[in-house]
Design an enzyme around this catalytic site. Sequence first.
Site, PDB file in Angstrom:
ATOM      1  N   CYS A   1       0.819  -1.231   0.000  1.00  0.00           N
ATOM      2  CA  CYS A   1       0.000   0.000   0.000  1.00  0.00           C
ATOM      3  C   CYS A   1       0.840   1.263   0.000  1.00  0.00           C
ATOM      4  O   CYS A   1       0.303   2.370  -0.101  1.00  0.00           O
ATOM      5  CB  CYS A   1      -0.940  -0.002   1.204  1.00  0.00           C
TER       6      CYS A   1
ATOM      7  N   CYS B   1      12.731  -7.017  15.992  1.00  0.00           N
ATOM      8  CA  CYS B   1      12.667  -7.884  14.815  1.00  0.00           C
ATOM      9  C   CYS B   1      12.435  -7.056  13.564  1.00  0.00           C
ATOM     10  O   CYS B   1      11.624  -6.114  13.558  1.00  0.00           O
ATOM     11  CB  CYS B   1      11.560  -8.910  14.982  1.00  0.00           C
TER      12      CYS B   1
END
Length: 516
Positions: free
Chosen positions: A285, A295
């Site tokens: 998007c 992470c």
Amino acid sequence: MEDDEDCPRSTDVEDCDLTYQEDAILQRLEGDGEEEGHWSRSSVITKESLLAAQKEDLRNVMEVLAVKEQHARTLLIHYRWDAGRIFESLDEKGPDRLFSEAGVLAAVGNEGLSTPANPLTCNVCFETIPTDAIFETNCGHSFCNDCWTEHFIVKINDGQSRRIRCMAPECSAVCDEAIVRNLVGARCPDIADRFDRFLLESYIEDNDKVKWCPSVPHCGNAIRVDGDVYCEVECACGLRFCFSCSSEAHSPCSCPMWELWIKKCRDGSETANWIAVNTTPCPKCHKPVAKNGGCNLVKCICGQPFCWSCGGATGREHTWSTIAGHCCARFEEDQMKKTELEKRDSYRYRHYYRRYKTHSDSLKQESKLLETVRKKISISEEKQSIIRDYGWLTNGVNRLFRSRRVLSYSYPFAFCMFGDELFKGEMTAEERKLKKNLFEDQQQQLESNVEQLSRFLELDFPSFSDDEVACIMQHVTNLSSVVDRLCRQMYQCIENDLLYSLHRESHCIAPYKPNF
């Protein structure tokens, strides 16, 4: 005042070589530029003078063409209130073609609408209408009064009332404004008043030489220029703006340059910079995503997981050994070049913006200088001094304002002129370098002299001796002349050396005005 090589305490009037020739210098400075034929003269049109300004143009056309006021107005609206174009078209096309192309079919003969001899069927409502409720226009089309009125009201409400055409298909005749006023006024007087206001404001809305002042809140004034529309004007409310694009006065930037600079400033804001540094766009998007953990597998709100390090889309499971299609550890030469180019462009923009902002801020601070100088002059005039005329001071302040503005806007100009957005492919690398060096040399000279002028104007001269004030007068007078000359040279350089061989038709520069 501390001793200074430029203005020692022992300096007297004769040493400064001031035999009161400053008056002649100042007169020459004030007169500079009047011989430049491309200057445009501007005048302010207030609410009260709008009707008189319109009447003057109408009268000229009425006298030459021997037509009624309404037909003169229709012609002027068609030709965007340029009487010169009307007279040129008259010579080229003749009166019949001139009138027909503008929709003026009643210039000679019967005026407006006429009453038919017998009852007719209206071609809009298909009702049989008695003769006293139906009219036939001079173009030969007949409709009932109610349909005419509805037609006029719709056009007025849609803002198309300045040239209301006949209802018949493919008919270009413009309806008589007196009939519009009478029929609409009988049913809706307020809409008839709006129609009259639209006709009056057409002088501004449809006129290439007149524009509303863009002040907020609106002062109600308009500006008319006689000459080139690429100029900077000042309204009676004090607002200075570019007549061509109605944005703030931005010379020596052209309008496309200023538009590009404003867009770049919006895109280069602190928020945009933070987003560029601290987020990675989602590959699906394209929304910026910031991670809130250690992470490097992140998930966008649209549901797409991707690697935050490189922006590559991943599957639903992230293991460094099984990510298909990309590897964060692999060095990509193209990506490095792209990153370096982005860094260079960002640094280049910050370089020019910082200097533009510096001089803009200085101009804001110096805007208070004129009142301060006037107070200092008032104090000095109370003293018994050999210097009685302080016109050189106010002239110096005005020159400082103008040259500071030119200097400030010269940095957006340089950013656009020597970048790739507007003139890519129109200059070789060598040509770009030569032009850039030429412009920056002039920019540096102007900057140095502007700062010197600012320093002298901020001195507390009422506390100085007559000899010291005379020395300051010499410096201010000379520097006023120098910065004016350097500004002119910069504009000449832009016109003759920088833009001359390029597509300059879309980059017209408003001329330099020393006292603007």
